[in-house]
Design a protein around this motif. Structure first.
Motif, PDB file in Angstrom:
ATOM      1  N   GLY A  64       0.814  -1.213   0.000  1.00 38.43           N
ATOM      2  CA  GLY A  64       0.000   0.000   0.000  1.00 38.43           C
ATOM      3  C   GLY A  64       0.844   1.257   0.000  1.00 38.43           C
ATOM      4  O   GLY A  64       0.494   2.248  -0.653  1.00 38.43           O
ATOM      5  N   GLY A  65       1.964   1.206   0.712  1.00 43.87           N
ATOM      6  CA  GLY A  65       2.870   2.353   0.728  1.00 43.87           C
ATOM      7  C   GLY A  65       3.435   2.660  -0.651  1.00 43.87           C
ATOM      8  O   GLY A  65       3.590   3.825  -1.026  1.00 43.87           O
ATOM      9  N   LEU A  66       3.716   1.619  -1.400  1.00 42.00           N
ATOM     10  CA  LEU A  66       4.205   1.823  -2.769  1.00 42.00           C
ATOM     11  C   LEU A  66       3.140   2.465  -3.652  1.00 42.00           C
ATOM     12  O   LEU A  66       3.440   3.284  -4.511  1.00 42.00           O
ATOM     13  N   LEU A  67       1.903   2.032  -3.426  1.00 44.58           N
ATOM     14  CA  LEU A  67       0.806   2.475  -4.281  1.00 44.58           C
ATOM     15  C   LEU A  67       0.133   3.754  -3.791  1.00 44.58           C
ATOM     16  O   LEU A  67      -0.625   4.375  -4.536  1.00 44.58           O
ATOM     17  N   GLY A  68       0.386   4.108  -2.515  1.00 46.53           N
ATOM     18  CA  GLY A  68      -0.319   5.233  -1.934  1.00 46.53           C
ATOM     19  C   GLY A  68      -1.772   4.889  -1.640  1.00 46.53           C
ATOM     20  O   GLY A  68      -2.658   5.735  -1.735  1.00 46.53           O
ATOM     21  N   GLU A  69      -2.018   3.619  -1.298  1.00 47.96           N
ATOM     22  CA  GLU A  69      -3.367   3.133  -1.024  1.00 47.96           C
ATOM     23  C   GLU A  69      -3.350   2.306   0.252  1.00 47.96           C
ATOM     24  O   GLU A  69      -2.296   1.945   0.752  1.00 47.96           O
ATOM     25  N   THR A  70      -4.532   1.995   0.740  1.00 44.12           N
ATOM     26  CA  THR A  70      -4.661   1.068   1.857  1.00 44.12           C
ATOM     27  C   THR A  70      -5.584  -0.057   1.427  1.00 44.12           C
ATOM     28  O   THR A  70      -6.359   0.079   0.492  1.00 44.12           O
ATOM     29  N   GLY A  71      -5.466  -1.181   2.124  1.00 41.95           N
ATOM     30  CA  GLY A  71      -6.315  -2.324   1.826  1.00 41.95           C
ATOM     31  C   GLY A  71      -5.622  -3.596   2.230  1.00 41.95           C
ATOM     32  O   GLY A  71      -4.520  -3.570   2.772  1.00 41.95           O
ATOM     33  N   ASP A  72      -6.271  -4.715   1.942  1.00 37.56           N
ATOM     34  CA  ASP A  72      -5.650  -5.998   2.259  1.00 37.56           C
ATOM     35  C   ASP A  72      -4.787  -6.442   1.082  1.00 37.56           C
ATOM     36  O   ASP A  72      -4.878  -5.910  -0.025  1.00 37.56           O
ATOM     37  N   LEU A  73      -3.954  -7.398   1.349  1.00 40.15           N
ATOM     38  CA  LEU A  73      -2.980  -7.839   0.348  1.00 40.15           C
ATOM     39  C   LEU A  73      -3.640  -8.397  -0.902  1.00 40.15           C
ATOM     40  O   LEU A  73      -3.175  -8.150  -2.020  1.00 40.15           O
ATOM     41  N   SER A  74      -4.743  -9.121  -0.736  1.00 37.57           N
ATOM     42  CA  SER A  74      -5.398  -9.707  -1.908  1.00 37.57           C
ATOM     43  C   SER A  74      -5.996  -8.630  -2.820  1.00 37.57           C
ATOM     44  O   SER A  74      -6.151  -8.856  -4.017  1.00 37.57           O
ATOM     45  N   THR A  75      -6.291  -7.473  -2.281  1.00 36.44           N
ATOM     46  CA  THR A  75      -6.790  -6.360  -3.087  1.00 36.44           C
ATOM     47  C   THR A  75      -5.637  -5.567  -3.696  1.00 36.44           C
ATOM     48  O   THR A  75      -5.697  -5.157  -4.855  1.00 36.44           O
ATOM     49  N   LEU A  76      -4.590  -5.362  -2.909  1.00 37.53           N
ATOM     50  CA  LEU A  76      -3.484  -4.517  -3.348  1.00 37.53           C
ATOM     51  C   LEU A  76      -2.542  -5.206  -4.332  1.00 37.53           C
ATOM     52  O   LEU A  76      -1.958  -4.543  -5.189  1.00 37.53           O
ATOM     53  N   ALA A  77      -2.369  -6.515  -4.214  1.00 40.85           N
ATOM     54  CA  ALA A  77      -1.415  -7.223  -5.083  1.00 40.85           C
ATOM     55  C   ALA A  77      -1.741  -7.052  -6.571  1.00 40.85           C
ATOM     56  O   ALA A  77      -0.838  -6.731  -7.363  1.00 40.85           O
ATOM     57  N   PRO A  78      -2.995  -7.239  -6.998  1.00 37.27           N
ATOM     58  CA  PRO A  78      -3.279  -7.014  -8.425  1.00 37.27           C
ATOM     59  C   PRO A  78      -3.067  -5.561  -8.852  1.00 37.27           C
ATOM     60  O   PRO A  78      -2.646  -5.288  -9.979  1.00 37.27           O
ATOM     61  N   ARG A  79      -3.319  -4.642  -7.929  1.00 37.71           N
ATOM     62  CA  ARG A  79      -3.085  -3.226  -8.238  1.00 37.71           C
ATOM     63  C   ARG A  79      -1.592  -2.952  -8.400  1.00 37.71           C
ATOM     64  O   ARG A  79      -1.189  -2.143  -9.236  1.00 37.71           O
ATOM     65  N   LEU A  80      -0.785  -3.628  -7.574  1.00 40.06           N
ATOM     66  CA  LEU A  80       0.664  -3.484  -7.715  1.00 40.06           C
ATOM     67  C   LEU A  80       1.119  -4.012  -9.070  1.00 40.06           C
ATOM     68  O   LEU A  80       1.926  -3.380  -9.756  1.00 40.06           O
ATOM     69  N   CYS A  81       0.592  -5.152  -9.467  1.00 39.04           N
ATOM     70  CA  CYS A  81       0.940  -5.722 -10.779  1.00 39.04           C
ATOM     71  C   CYS A  81       0.584  -4.750 -11.903  1.00 39.04           C
ATOM     72  O   CYS A  81       1.375  -4.544 -12.832  1.00 39.04           O
ATOM     73  N   ALA A  82      -0.594  -4.156 -11.803  1.00 39.79           N
ATOM     74  CA  ALA A  82      -1.017  -3.188 -12.821  1.00 39.79           C
ATOM     75  C   ALA A  82      -0.086  -1.981 -12.835  1.00 39.79           C
ATOM     76  O   ALA A  82       0.301  -1.496 -13.908  1.00 39.79           O
ATOM     77  N   ALA A  83       0.293  -1.503 -11.648  1.00 41.92           N
ATOM     78  CA  ALA A  83       1.191  -0.345 -11.566  1.00 41.92           C
ATOM     79  C   ALA A  83       2.554  -0.664 -12.161  1.00 41.92           C
ATOM     80  O   ALA A  83       3.162   0.189 -12.826  1.00 41.92           O
TER      81      ALA A  83
END
Length: 122
Positions: A64-83
């Motif tokens: 989340g720190g990398l993305l500037g977002e909060t959430g659980d890992l299962s939500t953030l991981a696909p967003r990290l991949c997209a980023a």
């Protein structure tokens, strides 16, 4: 009061120990590979239950720190991949931060899936 013992981790540990001590020695050679896969699956499940959710909040916070977002890992991981796919980490500084987080994610997964390899420092 509800009796919480044995919990899921204890049950898997009991099943694994019973399987290894009682069933595995009796398995014919032609079925040994399958039996060992079952034992390995139970051992992996045991480690995953032992790790529980203890490491996940820290990993989610790091992603989340990398993305500037909060959430659980299962939500953030696909967003990290997209980023990553969008090139958000192509510059040196964000890439160094990304590598640290990916290393931590990999270590956490290895602790569950292959702790012997992780312990060997490979």
């Amino acid at each position: 009061m509800i009796n919480d013992e044995p919990d899921a981790r204890d049950l898997v540990a009991i099943a694994l120990r019973s399987f290894r001590e009682t069933i595995l020695p009796l398995v014919p050679a032609e079925q040994r590979f399958t039996a060992l896969m079952i034992a390995n699956a139970l051992a992996t499940a045991e480690r995953e239950l032992a790790a529980g959710a203890s490491a996940e909040p820290a990993l989610a916070a790091a992603v989340g720190g990398l993305l500037g977002e909060t959430g659980d890992l299962s939500t953030l991981a696909p967003r990290l991949c997209a980023a990553i796919g969008e090139g958000r980490f192509d510059d040196d500084e964000p890439q160094a931060a990304l590598r640290r987080v990916l290393f931590d994610l990999t270590r956490a997964r290895m602790a569950v899936s292959n702790p012997k390899l992780l312990a060997a420092g490979r």
